[in-house]
Design a protein around this motif. Structure first.
Motif, short mmCIF file in Angstrom:
data_model
loop_
_atom_site.label_atom_id
_atom_site.label_comp_id
_atom_site.label_asym_id
_atom_site.label_seq_id
_atom_site.Cartn_x
_atom_site.Cartn_y
_atom_site.Cartn_z
N GLU A 54 24.35 78.40 88.92
CA GLU A 54 23.71 79.68 89.24
C GLU A 54 24.31 80.82 88.41
N TYR A 58 21.43 78.73 84.79
CA TYR A 58 20.10 79.28 85.01
C TYR A 58 19.86 80.60 84.27
N ALA A 72 14.11 78.23 86.34
CA ALA A 72 15.32 78.66 87.05
C ALA A 72 15.02 78.95 88.51
N GLU A 75 14.84 75.70 90.42
CA GLU A 75 16.16 75.11 90.62
C GLU A 75 16.94 75.87 91.71
#
Length: 185
Positions: A54, A58, A72, A75
């Motif tokens: 994170e 991403y 992103a 995910e």
């Protein structure tokens, strides 16, 4: 398989370690207390891995990959679902009726997430970034995992800059709690 190298190699090693933890949990008899210990280890690995993705993976996908925002976002949604399951699993005894159900659901979601990253996202990122950029991302991910939280925090921010500001502080508190409780030592 050791850690190091570019971001894709680093995260792929993490994926194999998570796969192995699920196998170890499933190999033990139902209700075995060691299943709880392995679930704690799995939680630590998944949370650290997710936080690092994170913070660095991403954002790189958003910046470098065509359609990266949608990738992103998908995910991050996967992470949020897994983190909620980890929160429900946290502290639950291995003999609890819900323990095995939660582990099975978590395995299903995490396995699908891993497959998606390895089959779709990683090749797109590899094609869009230079080898040097991928190496630098690998270094950043490894550093992020060292200070990342070790417990699920579903309400914590999952995107920069909030996740970078809050993550290290939460990580420090989690590691202190782990030390005090003897969790995963």
């Amino acid at each position: 398989m050791g850690h190091g190298g570019n971001v894709i190699a680093e995260l792929t090693v993490d994926h194999r370690e998570v796969d192995e933890l699920f196998i170890k949990i499933e190999a033990l008899p139902l209700g075995d207390p060691l299943r709880r210990d392995l679930a704690d280890e799995l939680t630590v690995e998944l949370v650290r891995h997710s936080v690092a993705e994170e913070q660095y993976l991403y954002p790189a996908v958003r910046e470098h990959v065509d359609g990266g925002d949608a990738l992103a976002d998908k995910e991050l949604e996967d992470h949020a679902g897994a983190e909620r399951l980890l929160k429900h699993l946290e502290g639950r005894d291995a003999r609890d009726d819900q323990f095995d159900t939660l582990v099975a659901k978590l395995k299903s979601e995490v396995t699908e997430h891993i497959r998606d990253e390895e089959v779709r996202l990683f090749p797109l990122l590899a094609a869009a970034c230079t080898p040097q950029e991928l190496e630098e991302l690998g270094d950043k991910v490894r550093k992020a995992k060292k200070t990342a939280p070790t417990r699920p925090h579903p309400s914590a921010p999952s995107t920069p800059p909030g996740n970078k500001i809050v993550g290290a502080g939460i990580g420090l508190v989690d590691r202190a709690r782990d030390l005090l409780t003897g969790r995963n030592q």
